[in-house]
Write a protein that holds these residues in place. Structure first.
Motif, PDB file in Angstrom:
ATOM      1  N   MET A 168      23.179  12.715  38.087  1.00 46.42           N
ATOM      2  CA  MET A 168      22.325  11.692  38.692  1.00 46.42           C
ATOM      3  C   MET A 168      23.131  10.466  39.072  1.00 46.42           C
ATOM      4  SD  MET A 168      18.852  11.595  36.364  1.00 46.42           S
ATOM      5  CE  MET A 168      19.715  11.463  34.783  1.00 46.42           C
ATOM      6  N   VAL A 169      22.709   9.816  40.178  1.00 44.57           N
ATOM      7  CA  VAL A 169      23.333   8.562  40.594  1.00 44.57           C
ATOM      8  C   VAL A 169      22.246   7.619  41.086  1.00 44.57           C
ATOM      9  CG1 VAL A 169      25.588   9.518  41.187  1.00 44.57           C
ATOM     10  CG2 VAL A 169      23.777   9.497  42.901  1.00 44.57           C
ATOM     11  N   ARG A 182      19.619  13.082  42.543  1.00 48.47           N
ATOM     12  CA  ARG A 182      20.160  13.904  41.469  1.00 48.47           C
ATOM     13  C   ARG A 182      20.512  15.289  42.013  1.00 48.47           C
ATOM     14  NH1 ARG A 182      14.579  14.217  40.775  1.00 48.47           N
ATOM     15  NH2 ARG A 182      13.750  16.263  40.175  1.00 48.47           N
ATOM     16  N   MET A 183      21.329  15.982  41.270  1.00 51.12           N
ATOM     17  CA  MET A 183      21.691  17.350  41.625  1.00 51.12           C
ATOM     18  C   MET A 183      21.459  18.218  40.412  1.00 51.12           C
ATOM     19  SD  MET A 183      25.141  18.833  43.425  1.00 51.12           S
ATOM     20  CE  MET A 183      26.273  18.133  42.210  1.00 51.12           C
ATOM     21  N   GLU A 184      20.644  19.265  40.591  1.00 50.10           N
ATOM     22  CA  GLU A 184      20.367  20.225  39.531  1.00 50.10           C
ATOM     23  C   GLU A 184      21.368  21.365  39.672  1.00 50.10           C
ATOM     24  OE1 GLU A 184      18.036  19.985  37.200  1.00 50.10           O
ATOM     25  OE2 GLU A 184      16.704  18.389  37.923  1.00 50.10           O
ATOM     26  N   LEU A 185      22.162  21.589  38.639  1.00 54.14           N
ATOM     27  CA  LEU A 185      23.171  22.633  38.645  1.00 54.14           C
ATOM     28  C   LEU A 185      22.579  23.898  38.029  1.00 54.14           C
ATOM     29  CD1 LEU A 185      26.043  20.346  37.365  1.00 54.14           C
ATOM     30  CD2 LEU A 185      25.547  20.944  39.734  1.00 54.14           C
ATOM     31  N   PHE A 191      24.322  28.347  43.725  1.00 55.67           N
ATOM     32  CA  PHE A 191      23.552  27.243  44.302  1.00 55.67           C
ATOM     33  C   PHE A 191      23.476  26.032  43.375  1.00 55.67           C
ATOM     34  CE2 PHE A 191      21.897  31.108  46.200  1.00 55.67           C
ATOM     35  CZ  PHE A 191      21.712  30.780  47.539  1.00 55.67           C
ATOM     36  N   ALA A 192      23.662  24.866  43.970  1.00 57.12           N
ATOM     37  CA  ALA A 192      23.301  23.612  43.324  1.00 57.12           C
ATOM     38  C   ALA A 192      22.206  22.982  44.179  1.00 57.12           C
ATOM     39  CB  ALA A 192      24.496  22.672  43.221  1.00 57.12           C
ATOM     40  N   GLY A 193      21.219  22.379  43.531  1.00 63.46           N
ATOM     41  CA  GLY A 193      20.064  21.859  44.267  1.00 63.46           C
ATOM     42  C   GLY A 193      20.057  20.346  44.357  1.00 63.46           C
ATOM     43  N   LEU A 194      19.731  19.834  45.531  1.00 59.49           N
ATOM     44  CA  LEU A 194      19.597  18.392  45.738  1.00 59.49           C
ATOM     45  C   LEU A 194      18.134  18.001  45.572  1.00 59.49           C
ATOM     46  CD1 LEU A 194      21.858  17.786  48.886  1.00 59.49           C
ATOM     47  CD2 LEU A 194      22.503  17.985  46.464  1.00 59.49           C
ATOM     48  N   TRP A 195      17.897  16.997  44.726  1.00 55.51           N
ATOM     49  CA  TRP A 195      16.537  16.567  44.431  1.00 55.51           C
ATOM     50  C   TRP A 195      16.458  15.044  44.390  1.00 55.51           C
ATOM     51  CZ3 TRP A 195      12.860  20.256  44.297  1.00 55.51           C
ATOM     52  CH2 TRP A 195      13.290  21.583  44.107  1.00 55.51           C
ATOM     53  N   GLY A 214      26.924  13.411  50.562  1.00 50.86           N
ATOM     54  CA  GLY A 214      28.364  13.622  50.495  1.00 50.86           C
ATOM     55  C   GLY A 214      28.896  13.554  49.078  1.00 50.86           C
ATOM     56  N   HIS A 215      28.400  12.602  48.310  1.00 50.24           N
ATOM     57  CA  HIS A 215      28.829  12.472  46.914  1.00 50.24           C
ATOM     58  C   HIS A 215      28.493  13.724  46.123  1.00 50.24           C
ATOM     59  CE1 HIS A 215      29.377  10.675  42.929  1.00 50.24           C
ATOM     60  NE2 HIS A 215      28.206  11.188  42.621  1.00 50.24           N
ATOM     61  N   ARG A 216      27.292  14.236  46.309  1.00 48.15           N
ATOM     62  CA  ARG A 216      26.883  15.422  45.555  1.00 48.15           C
ATOM     63  C   ARG A 216      27.592  16.680  46.056  1.00 48.15           C
ATOM     64  NH1 ARG A 216      20.457  14.687  45.841  1.00 48.15           N
ATOM     65  NH2 ARG A 216      21.049  13.662  47.795  1.00 48.15           N
ATOM     66  N   ALA A 217      27.887  16.733  47.354  1.00 52.09           N
ATOM     67  CA  ALA A 217      28.643  17.871  47.880  1.00 52.09           C
ATOM     68  C   ALA A 217      30.044  17.912  47.267  1.00 52.09           C
ATOM     69  CB  ALA A 217      28.733  17.783  49.403  1.00 52.09           C
ATOM     70  N   ARG A 218      30.646  16.754  47.109  1.00 49.39           N
ATOM     71  CA  ARG A 218      31.980  16.692  46.492  1.00 49.39           C
ATOM     72  C   ARG A 218      31.920  17.165  45.041  1.00 49.39           C
ATOM     73  NH1 ARG A 218      32.977  11.934  47.742  1.00 49.39           N
ATOM     74  NH2 ARG A 218      32.571  10.822  45.802  1.00 49.39           N
ATOM     75  N   THR A 219      30.893  16.753  44.314  1.00 48.11           N
ATOM     76  CA  THR A 219      30.733  17.180  42.923  1.00 48.11           C
ATOM     77  C   THR A 219      30.507  18.684  42.848  1.00 48.11           C
ATOM     78  OG1 THR A 219      29.775  15.030  42.329  1.00 48.11           O
ATOM     79  CG2 THR A 219      29.374  16.858  40.821  1.00 48.11           C
ATOM     80  N   ALA A 220      29.662  19.210  43.726  1.00 46.08           N
ATOM     81  CA  ALA A 220      29.381  20.650  43.734  1.00 46.08           C
ATOM     82  C   ALA A 220      30.635  21.454  44.048  1.00 46.08           C
ATOM     83  CB  ALA A 220      28.283  20.961  44.747  1.00 46.08           C
TER      84      ALA A 220
END
Length: 262
Positions: A168-169, A182-185, A191-195, A214-220
Motif C-alpha cells: 500500500m502507498v 494498493r496492490m494485492e499479491l 497475477f498481481a491486482g491493482l486496487w 508505475g510504482h506498483r508495476a515496478r514492485t510487481a
C-alpha cells in the motif's frame, strides 16, 4: 498478449484456484461453485461458478442459504463469459442487486512504464501501520464518496497478520492525503491486482494515478509477477488503456443482503 490464453489463466488462478485474500477468511469449493467466507469486514462471496440452465437456480439458492446462515451480506462476482448466459437475470430474480459493471483489464508487467513522476508538492509514502491505513481509508471516503470503515478493518486485519500479500502507498500533500492505492499479491500465480486507486477531486488530472500504476508495476516486476490486473471503472479505464492495459472481460457484482431480502 494472447487474449484467450490469459483469460483462461485468469479464470484458473484467480477464480477456480483462488486463495483467501484475508487471514481470517477461507476459500471453499461447493460443487460447481468456489466461494470465500470470512468475518463481516472480509469480502464474502462467489468467485467462480460453472453452471448451466439446469443447475444454476439450485446453486444460487444454496449460496443464499449458506451465507444467510452465516449472517453475511455477500457478492456473486459474475463475468461476461460466465455460464449460463442469463446468470445475472437469475440472480436478480433471486433477490440480488447488481452493482455497476467494471472492465477486467490486464497488462504484461514487462510492457508497462515503471517511472514514478509526481507533481511538485507531493510525496509518496509506503503504508505499514494503522496510522497509514487511516490515511488510505480517508482517501477512499473522499475519492469514492463511500464509507471507508469496512476497508479500514480489512486492511488492519491484514497488517496484524504480517501479511506479505499486500503493498500500500499514500500520496501526501503536506499533512493531507490526496491519493492512495494498493496492490494485492497472489503468491503462486502470475497475477498481481491493482486496487483502490483513488485521488481526491482537487488533485485529479495531474498524473498521480498514473504514477502509482508505475510504482506498483515496478514492485510487481521486482517480485516476479507476469501480469497486472485491475477491475476498472469508466473513470480509470481510459487512463489504463493509454498505459497499455487491455480489456479481458467485464465483471458485474450482484449483492445479496439477507437483512433486506424479501
Amino acid at each position: 498478449m494472447d487474449h484467450a490464453e490469459v483469460l483462461a489463466l485468469f479464470d484458473r488462478q484467480l477464480r477456480r484456484e483462488a486463495q483467501s485474500d484475508s487471514p481470517g477468511a477461507r476459500v471453499e469449493r461447493d460443487g460447481d461453485v468456489v466461494r470465500q467466507a470470512g468475518a463481516e469486514h472480509d469480502w464474502n462471496g462467489v468467485l467462480w461458478s460453472d453452471l448451466d440452465q439446469a443447475t444454476a437456480d439450485a446453486a444460487i439458492r444454496e449460496q443464499v442459504r449458506y451465507f444467510t446462515a452465516l449472517g453475511r451480506e455477500f457478492e456473486w462476482k459474475t463475468y461476461a463469459h460466465d455460464r449460463p448466459g442469463d446468470l445475472g437475470k437469475r440472480l436478480e430474480a433471486a433477490g440480488f442487486t447488481p452493482e455497476p459493471q467494471e472492465a477486467v483489464m490486464v497488462a504484461p508487467v514487462r510492457d508497462l512504464a515503471t517511472d514514478t513522476v509526481l507533481p511538485e508538492g507531493v510525496r509518496l509514502c509506503p503504508v505499514t501501520d494503522p496510522a497509514g491505513v487511516d490515511l488510505v481509508a480517508d482517501v477512499h471516503e473522499q475519492a469514492f464518496g463511500t464509507s471507508g470503515a469496512r476497508l479500514r478493518q480489512h486492511l488492519l486485519a491484514q497488517l496484524a497478520q504480517n501479511s506479505q500479500t499486500l503493498s500500500m502507498v499514500v500520496v501526501m500533500a503536506g499533512d493531507q492525503p490526496v491519493c492512495a492505492a494498493r496492490m494485492e499479491l497472489n503468491p503462486g500465480t502470475e497475477f498481481a491486482g491493482l486496487w483502490g486507486g483513488g485521488t481526491v477531486a482537487a488533485w485529479r488530472g495531474r498524473g498521480i494515478y498514473r504514477a502509482l500504476v508505475g510504482h506498483r508495476a515496478r514492485t510487481a516486476a521486482h517480485l516476479g509477477y507476469r501480469y497486472l490486473q485491475v477491475d476498472a471503472t469508466d473513470q480509470s479505464r481510459p487512463i489504463l488503456q493509454r498505459l497499455g492495459f487491455t480489456v479481458l472481460s467485464t465483471t458485474t457484482p450482484y449483492v445479496y443482503d439477507p437483512h433486506r431480502a424479501p
